[in-house]
Motif scaffolding. Structure first.
Motif, PDB file in Angstrom:
ATOM      1  N   LYS A 111     -26.476 -22.423  15.261  1.00  0.00           N
ATOM      2  CA  LYS A 111     -25.675 -22.747  14.045  1.00  0.00           C
ATOM      3  C   LYS A 111     -25.531 -21.598  13.227  1.00  0.00           C
ATOM      4  CE  LYS A 111     -24.768 -27.149  15.057  1.00  0.00           C
ATOM      5  NZ  LYS A 111     -25.750 -28.256  14.901  1.00  0.00           N
ATOM      6  N   LEU A 112     -26.561 -20.883  13.044  1.00  0.00           N
ATOM      7  CA  LEU A 112     -26.511 -19.659  12.284  1.00  0.00           C
ATOM      8  C   LEU A 112     -25.530 -18.625  12.892  1.00  0.00           C
ATOM      9  CD1 LEU A 112     -29.891 -19.036  10.773  1.00  0.00           C
ATOM     10  CD2 LEU A 112     -28.049 -19.761   9.480  1.00  0.00           C
ATOM     11  N   ARG A 113     -25.646 -18.476  14.113  1.00  0.00           N
ATOM     12  CA  ARG A 113     -24.879 -17.581  15.064  1.00  0.00           C
ATOM     13  C   ARG A 113     -23.359 -17.960  14.769  1.00  0.00           C
ATOM     14  NH1 ARG A 113     -21.522 -17.230  18.683  1.00  0.00           N
ATOM     15  NH2 ARG A 113     -21.649 -19.254  19.252  1.00  0.00           N
ATOM     16  N   GLU A 114     -23.020 -19.233  14.807  1.00  0.00           N
ATOM     17  CA  GLU A 114     -21.601 -19.716  14.699  1.00  0.00           C
ATOM     18  C   GLU A 114     -20.972 -19.177  13.276  1.00  0.00           C
ATOM     19  OE1 GLU A 114     -21.783 -23.912  15.107  1.00  0.00           O
ATOM     20  OE2 GLU A 114     -22.254 -23.652  17.266  1.00  0.00           O
ATOM     21  N   LEU A 115     -22.060 -19.002  12.291  1.00  0.00           N
ATOM     22  CA  LEU A 115     -21.595 -18.639  10.782  1.00  0.00           C
ATOM     23  C   LEU A 115     -21.938 -17.118  10.871  1.00  0.00           C
ATOM     24  CD1 LEU A 115     -23.469 -21.560   8.947  1.00  0.00           C
ATOM     25  CD2 LEU A 115     -21.032 -21.247   9.468  1.00  0.00           C
ATOM     26  N   VAL A 119     -28.658 -12.990  15.087  1.00  0.00           N
ATOM     27  CA  VAL A 119     -29.972 -13.872  15.159  1.00  0.00           C
ATOM     28  C   VAL A 119     -30.438 -13.587  16.702  1.00  0.00           C
ATOM     29  CG1 VAL A 119     -28.665 -16.147  15.315  1.00  0.00           C
ATOM     30  CG2 VAL A 119     -31.176 -16.078  14.916  1.00  0.00           C
ATOM     31  N   ILE A 120     -31.523 -13.685  16.925  1.00  0.00           N
ATOM     32  CA  ILE A 120     -32.297 -13.697  18.229  1.00  0.00           C
ATOM     33  C   ILE A 120     -33.465 -15.005  18.325  1.00  0.00           C
ATOM     34  CG2 ILE A 120     -33.864 -12.571  19.998  1.00  0.00           C
ATOM     35  CD1 ILE A 120     -30.892 -11.299  19.932  1.00  0.00           C
ATOM     36  N   GLY A 121     -33.439 -15.662  19.150  1.00  0.00           N
ATOM     37  CA  GLY A 121     -34.469 -16.947  19.489  1.00  0.00           C
ATOM     38  C   GLY A 121     -35.646 -16.235  20.197  1.00  0.00           C
ATOM     39  N   ILE A 122     -36.777 -16.759  19.686  1.00  0.00           N
ATOM     40  CA  ILE A 122     -37.838 -16.649  20.527  1.00  0.00           C
ATOM     41  C   ILE A 122     -38.525 -17.957  20.724  1.00  0.00           C
ATOM     42  CG2 ILE A 122     -40.361 -15.660  20.659  1.00  0.00           C
ATOM     43  CD1 ILE A 122     -39.508 -13.206  19.127  1.00  0.00           C
ATOM     44  N   PRO A 123     -38.775 -18.459  22.155  1.00  0.00           N
ATOM     45  CA  PRO A 123     -39.188 -19.857  22.291  1.00  0.00           C
ATOM     46  C   PRO A 123     -40.759 -19.874  21.918  1.00  0.00           C
ATOM     47  CG  PRO A 123     -39.052 -18.669  24.424  1.00  0.00           C
ATOM     48  CD  PRO A 123     -38.586 -17.692  23.202  1.00  0.00           C
ATOM     49  N   ALA A 124     -41.047 -20.685  21.116  1.00  0.00           N
ATOM     50  CA  ALA A 124     -42.481 -21.105  20.930  1.00  0.00           C
ATOM     51  C   ALA A 124     -42.626 -22.427  20.460  1.00  0.00           C
ATOM     52  CB  ALA A 124     -42.988 -20.357  19.427  1.00  0.00           C
ATOM     53  N   GLY A 281     -27.435 -13.281  19.335  1.00  0.00           N
ATOM     54  CA  GLY A 281     -26.929 -14.701  19.638  1.00  0.00           C
ATOM     55  C   GLY A 281     -27.456 -15.043  20.882  1.00  0.00           C
ATOM     56  N   HIS A 282     -28.724 -14.525  21.423  1.00  0.00           N
ATOM     57  CA  HIS A 282     -29.192 -14.798  22.627  1.00  0.00           C
ATOM     58  C   HIS A 282     -30.751 -15.429  22.053  1.00  0.00           C
ATOM     59  CE1 HIS A 282     -26.115 -12.611  24.201  1.00  0.00           C
ATOM     60  NE2 HIS A 282     -26.374 -12.949  25.558  1.00  0.00           N
ATOM     61  N   ALA A 283     -31.606 -15.522  23.451  1.00  0.00           N
ATOM     62  CA  ALA A 283     -33.139 -16.087  23.216  1.00  0.00           C
ATOM     63  C   ALA A 283     -33.620 -15.407  24.113  1.00  0.00           C
ATOM     64  CB  ALA A 283     -32.983 -17.286  22.944  1.00  0.00           C
ATOM     65  N   VAL A 284     -35.026 -14.707  24.058  1.00  0.00           N
ATOM     66  CA  VAL A 284     -35.583 -14.251  25.074  1.00  0.00           C
ATOM     67  C   VAL A 284     -36.096 -15.430  25.874  1.00  0.00           C
ATOM     68  CG1 VAL A 284     -35.852 -12.126  23.978  1.00  0.00           C
ATOM     69  CG2 VAL A 284     -37.631 -13.927  23.674  1.00  0.00           C
ATOM     70  N   GLY A 285     -36.591 -15.103  26.946  1.00  0.00           N
ATOM     71  CA  GLY A 285     -37.481 -16.129  27.833  1.00  0.00           C
ATOM     72  C   GLY A 285     -37.931 -15.495  28.987  1.00  0.00           C
ATOM     73  N   LEU A 286     -38.716 -16.357  29.797  1.00  0.00           N
ATOM     74  CA  LEU A 286     -39.416 -15.730  30.872  1.00  0.00           C
ATOM     75  C   LEU A 286     -38.994 -16.656  32.205  1.00  0.00           C
ATOM     76  CD1 LEU A 286     -41.877 -13.723  31.388  1.00  0.00           C
ATOM     77  CD2 LEU A 286     -42.980 -15.762  31.749  1.00  0.00           C
ATOM     78  N   ASN A 295     -27.885 -16.844  26.517  1.00  0.00           N
ATOM     79  CA  ASN A 295     -27.039 -17.045  25.324  1.00  0.00           C
ATOM     80  C   ASN A 295     -27.382 -18.314  24.428  1.00  0.00           C
ATOM     81  OD1 ASN A 295     -24.664 -17.669  23.741  1.00  0.00           O
ATOM     82  ND2 ASN A 295     -23.522 -16.262  25.051  1.00  0.00           N
ATOM     83  N   LEU A 296     -27.663 -18.505  23.238  1.00  0.00           N
ATOM     84  CA  LEU A 296     -28.114 -19.562  22.456  1.00  0.00           C
ATOM     85  C   LEU A 296     -27.236 -20.494  22.449  1.00  0.00           C
ATOM     86  CD1 LEU A 296     -28.969 -17.711  19.157  1.00  0.00           C
ATOM     87  CD2 LEU A 296     -30.564 -19.185  20.286  1.00  0.00           C
ATOM     88  N   ALA A 297     -25.952 -20.358  22.767  1.00  0.00           N
ATOM     89  CA  ALA A 297     -24.853 -21.602  22.991  1.00  0.00           C
ATOM     90  C   ALA A 297     -25.254 -22.270  24.136  1.00  0.00           C
ATOM     91  CB  ALA A 297     -23.575 -21.006  22.952  1.00  0.00           C
ATOM     92  N   ALA A 298     -25.593 -21.750  25.200  1.00  0.00           N
ATOM     93  CA  ALA A 298     -26.030 -22.180  26.466  1.00  0.00           C
ATOM     94  C   ALA A 298     -27.260 -22.988  26.575  1.00  0.00           C
ATOM     95  CB  ALA A 298     -25.998 -21.149  27.621  1.00  0.00           C
ATOM     96  N   ILE A 299     -28.165 -22.926  25.722  1.00  0.00           N
ATOM     97  CA  ILE A 299     -29.707 -23.318  25.862  1.00  0.00           C
ATOM     98  C   ILE A 299     -29.328 -24.983  25.766  1.00  0.00           C
ATOM     99  CG2 ILE A 299     -31.481 -23.462  24.677  1.00  0.00           C
ATOM    100  CD1 ILE A 299     -31.575 -20.499  23.963  1.00  0.00           C
TER     101      ILE A 299
END
Ligand SMILES: Nc1ncnc2c1ncn2[C@@H]1O[C@H](COP(=O)(O)OP(=O)(O)O)[C@@H](O)[C@H]1O
Ligand SMILES: O=P(O)(O)OC[C@H]1O[C@](O)(COP(=O)(O)O)[C@@H](O)[C@@H]1O
Ligand SMILES: [Mg+2]
Length: 318
Positions: A111-115, A119-124, A281-286, A295-299
């Motif tokens: 949502k922040l990216r859309e605005l 931003v980058i996400g880290i899954p925790a 606009g992306h998140a890291v993963g493994l 891509n955050l939008a695809a998660i």
């Protein structure tokens, strides 16, 4: 980029501190100023921001919880809340943001990216309910805690020929129960992805008792059963003694495992590198033991393929 902000959001997960440490160290390595936003998205709306130096994060890799605190923010769920958050970011001169959190927090990041936020996400999250990544930070530590608790419960079950029901966390994801059972922590397992009704649980228990196995452990994901009703139903139907343990918040605490510390360190550094290289606009993963980005939008809405671990479970528990 000059000033990088980092926050933790949603349920705390062991390894969040190791991720903060990695983000701050990588930010300083690249010559950025690093700031921590306390209490997740709510702290962002409230402008609860502190500078983070290398020495602030120096000894944090082995600590559970989150040094930045966390929250679930209903204000951030609303557009006015998110607009306030954007204003705070602009006023503070934060031009890159790293969000460390679970599935809800990464939806917030999108949502922040859309605005327009970089931003980058880290899954925790202990739940491991993000399909785009094989592991989220915290899952491995919690799994080990669950196995340690189950071992203790098994000792007393064996001594009394008792049947145990153990309820674990996971919200709507069965991975904690599934992997605990794969690791030998239960003979019968029921998860949201593979729910057993009460009669199916009784039938499996009956079969095991008939074959001479009197101490059995049923592991279930939270929110699926009324535990008291389940216990009473089995006791009445099979005339056996059943005791129930809901492991609760003990599962979320504790020093992170080596796996989670290393994962958090890799992801923290990768998140900063993504920002540096223009992949906001992306998140890291493994995936398959390699750090990836999505891509955050695809998660949102991605569904994990769990055929393989469930086939393994069927093989091991048949
Ligand atoms: N759809 C959404 N839109 C905007 N913000 C969200 C959304 N879902 C969750 N969030 C924000 O992320 C916070 C954490 O989400 P939550 O699901 O509680 O934890 P987690 O991130 O650990 O899964 C929420 O309290 C809310 O502020
Ligand atoms: O701390 P709370 O708000 O009671 O939430 C409990 C929930 O948080 C968790 O521990 C972690 O979930 P999240 O990572 O989605 O926050 C779930 O397993 C559990 O259902
Ligand atoms: Mg979640």
């Amino acid at each position: 980029m000059k000033k990088l902000g980092v926050l933790t959001s949603g349920g705390d997960a062991p390894g969040m501190n190791a991720a903060i440490r990695a983000v701050v160290k990588a930010a300083h390595y690249h010559g950025f100023e690093a700031v921590g936003i306390r209490y997740g998205y709510q702290g962002l709306i409230d402008g609860d921001i502190q500078r983070l130096t290398i020495s602030d994060v120096e000894d944090m890799a082995d600590r559970g919880g989150t040094m930045l605190k966390t929250s679930r923010s209903s204000e951030f769920m609303r557009e006015e809340g998110r607009k306030k958050a954007i204003q705070v970011l602009q006023n503070a001169g934060i031009d890159g943001l790293i969000v460390i959190g679970g599935e809800g927090s990464l939806k917030g990041a999108e949502k922040l990216r859309e605005l327009g936020v970089s931003v980058i996400g880290i899954p925790a999250t202990i739940d491991n309910d993000l399909a785009y990544t094989d592991y989220s930070i915290g899952f491995d530590t919690t799994l080990n805690t669950i196995l340690d608790c189950i071992q203790k419960i098994k000792d007393t079950d064996f001594s009394h020929d008792k049947t145990a029901i153990v309820e674990v966390m996971g919200r709507y994801c069965g991975d904690l129960a599934l992997y605990a059972a794969l690791a030998g922590g239960g003979e019968i397992v029921s998860t949201p992805e593979r729910k057993l009704d009460v009669d199916a649980i009784c039938a499996k228990l009956h079969e095991r008792i008939k074959s001479g196995k009197h101490n059995n452990l049923v592991i279930v994901t939270e929110r699926m059963y009324d535990l008291q009703e389940l216990q009473q139903y089995i006791e009445t139907k099979l005339h056996i003694r059943v005791r129930t343990t809901s492991l609760g918040f003990i599962q979320r605490g504790g020093s992170p495992s080596a796996f989670d510390r290393v994962l958090a360190s890799k992801m923290g550094v990768a998140a900063v590198e993504l920002l540096v290289n223009g992949y906001a606009g992306h998140a890291v993963g493994l995936k398959e033991n390699k750090i990836i980005y999505q891509n955050l939008a695809a998660i949102n809405g991605e569904i994990a393929d769990k055929q393989e671990p469930y086939q393994l479970l069927d093989m091991l528990l048949h």
